[in-house]
Design an enzyme around this catalytic site. Structure first.
Site, PDB file in Angstrom:
ATOM      1  N   ARG B 302       8.546 -61.945 -38.789  1.00 26.75           N
ATOM      2  CA  ARG B 302       9.201 -61.272 -40.041  1.00 26.75           C
ATOM      3  C   ARG B 302       9.556 -61.903 -41.024  1.00 26.75           C
ATOM      4  O   ARG B 302       9.840 -61.647 -41.941  1.00 26.75           O
ATOM      5  CB  ARG B 302      10.198 -60.360 -39.274  1.00 26.75           C
ATOM      6  CG  ARG B 302      10.368 -59.011 -39.454  1.00 26.75           C
ATOM      7  CD  ARG B 302      11.356 -58.440 -38.514  1.00 26.75           C
ATOM      8  NE  ARG B 302      11.174 -56.892 -38.084  1.00 26.75           N
ATOM      9  CZ  ARG B 302      11.071 -55.935 -39.237  1.00 26.75           C
ATOM     10  NH1 ARG B 302      11.831 -56.339 -40.282  1.00 26.75           N
ATOM     11  NH2 ARG B 302      10.982 -54.901 -39.082  1.00 26.75           N
ATOM     12  N   GLU B 703      20.236 -53.473 -39.696  1.00 26.45           N
ATOM     13  CA  GLU B 703      20.361 -54.929 -40.280  1.00 26.45           C
ATOM     14  C   GLU B 703      20.182 -55.505 -41.699  1.00 26.45           C
ATOM     15  O   GLU B 703      20.649 -56.258 -42.208  1.00 26.45           O
ATOM     16  CB  GLU B 703      18.844 -55.331 -39.600  1.00 26.45           C
ATOM     17  CG  GLU B 703      18.644 -55.336 -38.181  1.00 26.45           C
ATOM     18  CD  GLU B 703      17.420 -55.584 -37.718  1.00 26.45           C
ATOM     19  OE1 GLU B 703      16.935 -56.656 -37.279  1.00 26.45           O
ATOM     20  OE2 GLU B 703      16.335 -54.744 -37.855  1.00 26.45           O
TER      21      GLU B 703
END
Lengths: 466, 747
Positions: B302, B703
């Site tokens: 990521r 997030e």
């Protein structure tokens, strides 16, 4: 046997006095609303109210961390957990937390409810600023605090007209829906509680608040005989006597901070002590405990060293001696006090004419954190503006809270920038810090020098403002 | 709509794992390695086994099934066999009648461990070839040729530190044995499916004999997604002893032995043309992973896909390695590598702006992503809201005026300096691990009209249950108070993906919607028959059944009872898999994310140059949440995430000893408190944003806003660079110590 009221129920228990209240509440009383999240007084999840009877028949409620509070120390008190706050269906604090979305995972929420309720019952002023101060020991990892502050603000608005007189506070908060009706009957119930005499063995450990002791060695204290400084009602005073302020050995840091004479004669100290731990710890921690604990970085010791405080120490036989605080610390955690002796009083000279005091502390987090370096200054100047006396204390830079020696050479100088610079260098040179969890030695040494310069700059700024 | 749990939270009535009363429950405590790397020569458990209150002591020999809890790679034994790889690695389980007795007995265990050379530096590990998985490389365009054309090239190295989750409820689980060798585990876990499998494997029994039940978590933030040690250990003890066993980590044990947000080191080189357009970027990521792979490769992936932040970068070379060091295995933490990836380019642009002598905002604004831009891994973007968020923020705060005011202040002040930073956020939504993008829901309607919904989503304060409840009520046409979201339970919902990657509501909400749509169609048809109306004219909304818009003489409750009596199926299961996701790991090209969440923030700070301390003075955030399912919940998520991000960027610091021990305990690990949060903290949700790729046109929120916390780092750094530029910028976090030393330590 210990007796206290837990919410609405009278409890009589043979559990050991060194069992912490959190363990009693969750493990023995099976009330699971009070949460354990750190066991070191660092988070506030276990906050409860301790209601202690006053001589006038009333009850003083204070929010305390139950993880560091031995049950022996709440004998004869009213303990309130979140289960004891039964509203219709919610209390005012609970309702405002919900209305403002001030709870997410919910693990810290009961502690926040109790701290805010303690604020309503015990804070001299019901201002937003004081409400935030009351929450300085309650960490929340979810909300980012915005919603919690909104709830606190709404609470202060709702209570804007409430009576803040201590004698009428309980009635006024019951009427406002902050606490349930049954609180009205608690003072009378506490008065009827039969308190067993508490014979403490001669090896009993003296608990002067216990907020550090019960972090360091809870297991050992569970097995030990304990005696509690809070039992010494005769040592629970702060008053001015001629040119000194006298604080009894049992005075908590928060009581000291709030006392009228401290606010009058040492308003800066009252403010600076906000940097000491948090409300839920200051409500239990004592000044004497903080001193006798002899941490090289204790805020109270640093402040009182600069103020030229003296300790009155008495032994079991009642013999009394006076020790200047500067002669009390002998080495790392070694101090000038013998087994069986207690510090019964702290004597703080009122600021002489021409004297000014200033405190500096730098910690990773400004609130509820141990300093990397702390330092205090008491500076006295004569009519001609030159220095006649100067005391600088420094913490975190040696094995004990230090009073910097050899500053007589600054007598006769003007307290100007050049003096500040020279003093900064002199104090820096006296510092012997080590690398540790609070910072590197190099950092602490340089920082101390800067903070000494900051003392002068702050006094100059305050002088200019005045 | 509010988080439904709050009414219980404020009364202390919400039940967490340690609040479940279980008579006769035993307590498990772990004995863990005191050595960072070594061979176990001997282990003596005899004194512990004979200690008061001790019921059993288990080592790797006692594991009934597979001694393995490795989450992705099978590299993590539940209990060490003959070697240890980090301080805190579990070696034995002590089970006692009380937690205190078990803790005391643990101290009586002695291990003779031959110390071996350990590695604590990620670059050193990489140089020695100590890595998890393989190095990843992605090249797009022609970076070498592009650098040759750049007017400005900035390069350097950077670091970002670890972060402790500090979820309030520490790692814990309660295991209760049942008949036929079954076991029920109440766990504080974000990962019902995976932990279900780990526990069954450790016990050596089929998964249908293990029931994992999760009511709620006292915070997770990713820390309860991948490491199954603390669930498997009490399950094993309970399974063998046939008695209930609980394991609850104390705070310092949790900090010392659990994973953290990964620290990273970075080598960067960025090139811009004369107009400040980014032409080329080179970035090498060194991830400090720890002793086992855990979930680190997914986190690294990521970071890898987010190194361009919110900017268009036409030519790029990215490399990334997960470095195997002898510290506890790091794991997921809100943002899952994206904060670290974003940090690299934000820092590179700051440095570039210094070189160019320009305000960095102008450069950032110029390079913001637009529709049609192509990301390094080949996705052509559409529906980009990066510029819209920036403009909305600018309209709100007037960035240039704020910048000018800061400059003016700094001109006239020496002992204090202001700094500000504008941080744009672009965050890909979906699990980068394709298989995890699936969810199931089970919806039951009972004859009294009450509705029970089960999904794989785990409630941890983020309000996912409230959102699912809302979706169910809306879709079914039932009143919200008739709908209850049940526990997350592996017997009702099999193989659930973790609640993470901000996808909890997206995936589980969609599965719930599908199930409710089927039930709605069935009930509407039945109602039409009952009312002798054309089904097309019948509607059910908020518990009211109407025909041609007029309320009918049929209540929701009567409809439910009648339908069941008429043998209509009142239960529905549905499945959702995010469509059109693909990624080629060899080519490093594909479409790994369903959509992107955007945002922009401005952070302003005041630095006390004498003391090295700072105050966050103001925060303004614009966040794109699509059509919010609950603005109240989303605001709370944003505020909480931003503050956690600021903590990471500023005060949150873990110190390790020379032997690899975590030195920072709860009394030194400081997270933001109520006084640290800025007085001005204004959050705006981007208006007129919609999103066809997620539930009810919403966007994920858990997030993305965490990244705004970077603004605190860059705002402080800006103030520092205004004072002096004769040393390299300090890494993240910018603790007061680092700020002070930057300002005062002689070069």
């Amino acid at each position: 046997m210990l007796s206290f009221i837990l919410n609405q129920r009278v409890v009589r228990t043979d559990e050991r006095p060194g069992m912490v209240l959190l363990e009693y509440i969750r493990g023995v009383a099976c009330l699971s609303g009070t949460k354990e999240a750190c066991r070191e007084g660092e988070c506030g999840a276990c906050t409860v109210l301790v209601g202690r009877p006053r001589p006038d028949g009333g009850v003083d409620y204070r929010a305390c961390a139950s993880c560091l509070l031995p049950i022996g120390d709440v004998d004869g008190c009213h303990i309130v957990t979140v289960e004891g706050l039964i509203g219709e269906p919610l209390t005012l604090v609970q309702r405002l937390i919900v209305e403002n979305n001030a709870s997410q995972c919910g693990f810290c929420t009961p502690g926040i409810v109790l701290s805010l309720t303690g604020f309503c019952l015990g804070s001299p002023a019901l201002s937003y600023e004081e409400a935030v101060n009351a929450l300085d020991g309650n960490i929340c990892r979810c909300t980012g605090y915005v919603a919690i502050r909104n709830a606190a603000r709404a609470l202060c608005e709702k209570l804007a007209k409430a009576d803040t007189d201590p004698a009428l506070r309980l009635a006024s908060m019951t009427a406002s829906g902050v606490v349930p009706e049954y609180f009205r009957a608690i003072p009378a119930q506490l008065a009827r509680l039969h308190a067993d005499p508490r014979p403490a063995g001669k090896d009993a450990v003296l608990v002067a608040g216990g907020t550090d002791l019960f972090v360091q060695r809870p297991d050992q204290l569970l097995e030990s005989d304990l005696c509690f400084l809070s039992d010494r009602r005769d040592l629970d005073y702060v008053h001015v006597d001629g040119d000194v302020l006298r604080a009894g050995g049992a005075v908590t840091i928060e009581e000291f901070r709030r006392s009228a004479v401290v606010r009058r004669y040492f308003p800066d100290v009252a403010r600076d002590l906000l940097r000491h731990s948090s409300t839920i710890l200051r409500n239990k921690a004592t000044l004497t405990g903080n001193i006798v604990n002899a941490s090289p970085i204790g805020d109270a010791a640093i402040i009182l060293l600069a103020l030229d405080a003296r300790l009155v120490i008495v032994n079991a036989g009642g013999a009394r001696r006076e020790v200047p605080l500067s002669k009390f610390f002998l080495g790392y955690k070694k101090k000038n006090i013998a087994c069986g002796e207690i510090v019964s009083e702290i004597i703080i000279p009122l600021l002489p004419a021409g004297s000014r005091y200033h405190f500096e502390k730098v910690s990773n987090r400004a609130t509820l954190d141990i300093a990397a370096v702390n330092t205090a200054l008491r500076l006295t100047t004569g009519p001609d503006g030159t220095i006649t006396d100067i005391r600088v204390s420094a913490g975190g830079v040696g094995p004990v809270p230090m009073l910097i020696a050899g500053l007589e050479k600054f007598h006769g100088r003007k307290p100007d920038a050049a003096t500040a610079e020279a003093l900064g260098q002199a104090v820096e040179a006296a510092a012997r810090p080590i690398d540790d969890i609070r910072g590197s030695a190099a950092y602490k040494k340089l920082l101390l020098g800067q903070l000494v310069r900051a003392h002068f700059a702050s006094l100059a700024a305050a002088g200019a403002a005045a | 709509m509010k988080n439904e749990d709050m009414n219980m939270h404020v009364r202390g009535a919400s039940r967490f794992v340690d609040d479940i009363p279980v008579p006769g429950c035993l307590h498990a405590v772990l004995f863990t390695s005191p050595v960072a790397r070594g061979s176990i020569r001997a282990l003596d458990i005899s004194k512990a086994a004979a200690a008061p209150g001790v019921v059993a002591v288990y080592t790797h020999r006692d594991v009934p099934g597979l001694n393995q809890v490795g989450h992705v790679l099978k590299d993590q034994p539940l209990l060490a066999i003959d070697s240890v790889e980090y301080i805190g690695q579990p070696i034995a389980i002590v089970v006692g009648d009380t937690q205190r007795n078990a803790q005391r007995a643990v101290k009586l265990i002695t291990a003779d461990i031959e110390k071996l050379e350990a590695v604590f530096d990620p670059r050193e590990a990489a140089a020695k070839g100590l890595i998890h998985g393989a190095k990843r490389v992605l090249v797009n365009g022609d970076p070498d040729a592009a650098f040759a054309k750049c007017k400005y090239v900035a390069q350097g190295w950077l670091s970002s530190g670890p972060q402790e989750h500090f979820y309030f409820e520490t790692q814990r689980a309660l295991a209760e044995p049942g008949e036929h060798d079954t076991i029920k585990v109440h766990a504080s876990s974000q990962s019902p499916g995976a932990f279900h499998r780990h526990i069954a494997e450790v016990l050596g029994i089929p998964m249908h004999k293990v029931e994992l039940d999760i009511r709620r978590l006292g915070g997770g933030f990713g820390g309860k997604e991948s490491t199954a040690v603390w669930m498997a250990a009490p399950a094993m003890a309970a399974f063998i002893l046939k008695r209930p066993v609980k394991l609850v980590l104390d705070r310092n044990e949790d900090i010392a032995t659990s994973g953290k947000r990964h620290a990273y080191e970075y080598d960067y080189k960025i090139g811009l043309d004369a107009d400040g357009r980014i032409l080329a970027y080179e970035i090498d990521l060194f991830q400090h992973a720890g002793a086992c792979a855990d979930i680190s490769l997914a986190v690294l992936g990521r970071s890898f896909l987010h190194v361009t932040g919110s900017y268009n970068v036409p030519n790029i070379r990215i490399t990334a390695v997960s470095c195997r060091t002898n510290i506890p295995p790091n794991n997921a933490f809100r943002g899952f590598g994206v904060p670290q990836g974003t940090f690299s380019i934000e820092a590179a642009l700051e440095r570039a702006a210094e070189l160019m002598g320009k305000d960095v905002e102008a450069i950032k604004r110029r390079n913001l992503l637009r529709d049609g831009d192509v990301l390094p891994y080949g996705v052509k973007l559409e529906g980009v809201n990066a510029e819209r968020c920036w403009e909305a923020l600018d309209k709100k705060v007037n960035i240039a005026a704020r910048r000018a005011a800061v400059a003016e202040y700094n001109k006239t002040h020496t002992s204090t300096k202001r700094g500000l930073s504008v941080v744009p956020v672009c965050f890909g939504i979906s699990f980068a691990q394709m298989a995890l993008n699936q969810a199931t829901a089970l919806v039951n309607i009972y004859v009294d009209g009450s509705v029970s919904v089960s999904t794989g989503a785990v409630e941890m304060g983020q309000g996912v249950n409230t959102k699912i409840r809302l979706v169910a009520a809306r879709t079914l046409g039932a009143a919200v108070d008739r709908v209850r979201v049940d526990t997350t339970n592996t017997s009702r919902i099999p193989n659930a993906s973790p609640t993470s990657a901000s996808t909890g509501a997206d995936l589980n909400g969609m599965a719930t919607k599908f199930a409710c749509e089927k039930l709605y169609a069935r009930l509407r048809a039945f109602a039409a028959k009952q009312l002798e109306a054309d089904p097309a004219t019948v509607a059910i909304r908020d518990g009211v059944i109407s025909v041609c818009g007029k309320p009918a003489d049929l209540t929701w409750e009567k409809l439910a009872a009648a339908a069941q009596w008429a043998r209509v199926d009142m239960s529905e299961h549905a499945f959702y898999a995010t469509p059109n996701l693909h990624y080629d790991n060899q080519a490093e090209r594909g479409r790994p994310f369903a959509y992107y969440s955007y945002g922009t923030s401005l952070t302003e700070v005041l630095v006390d140059c004498v003391r090295g301390t700072y105050t966050i003075e103001a925060l303004d955030v614009v966040q794109d949440v699509g059509e919010s399912l609950s603005a109240e919940i989303d605001l709370g998520q944003i505020q909480g995430a931003v503050v956690q991000g600021i903590g990471w960027a500023t005060m949150e610091q873990i110190r390790y000893g020379a032997d690899g021990r975590v030195l920072t305990g709860v009394n030194a690990y400081k997270v933001p408190d109520i006084k640290f949060v800025p007085q001005r903290f204004d959050v705006t949700l981007l208006k007129d944003s919609s999103n066809p790729y997620a539930i009810c046109n919403s966007k994920a929120i858990g997030e993305p806003p965490f990244i705004h916390g970077l603004g605190a780092y860059f705002a402080i750094l800006g103030a520092l660079r205004g004072v002096r530029k004769d040393k390299p910028a300090p890494g993240l976090p910018l603790t007061p110590e680092k700020v002070f030393m930057y300002l005062h330590e002689p070069v």
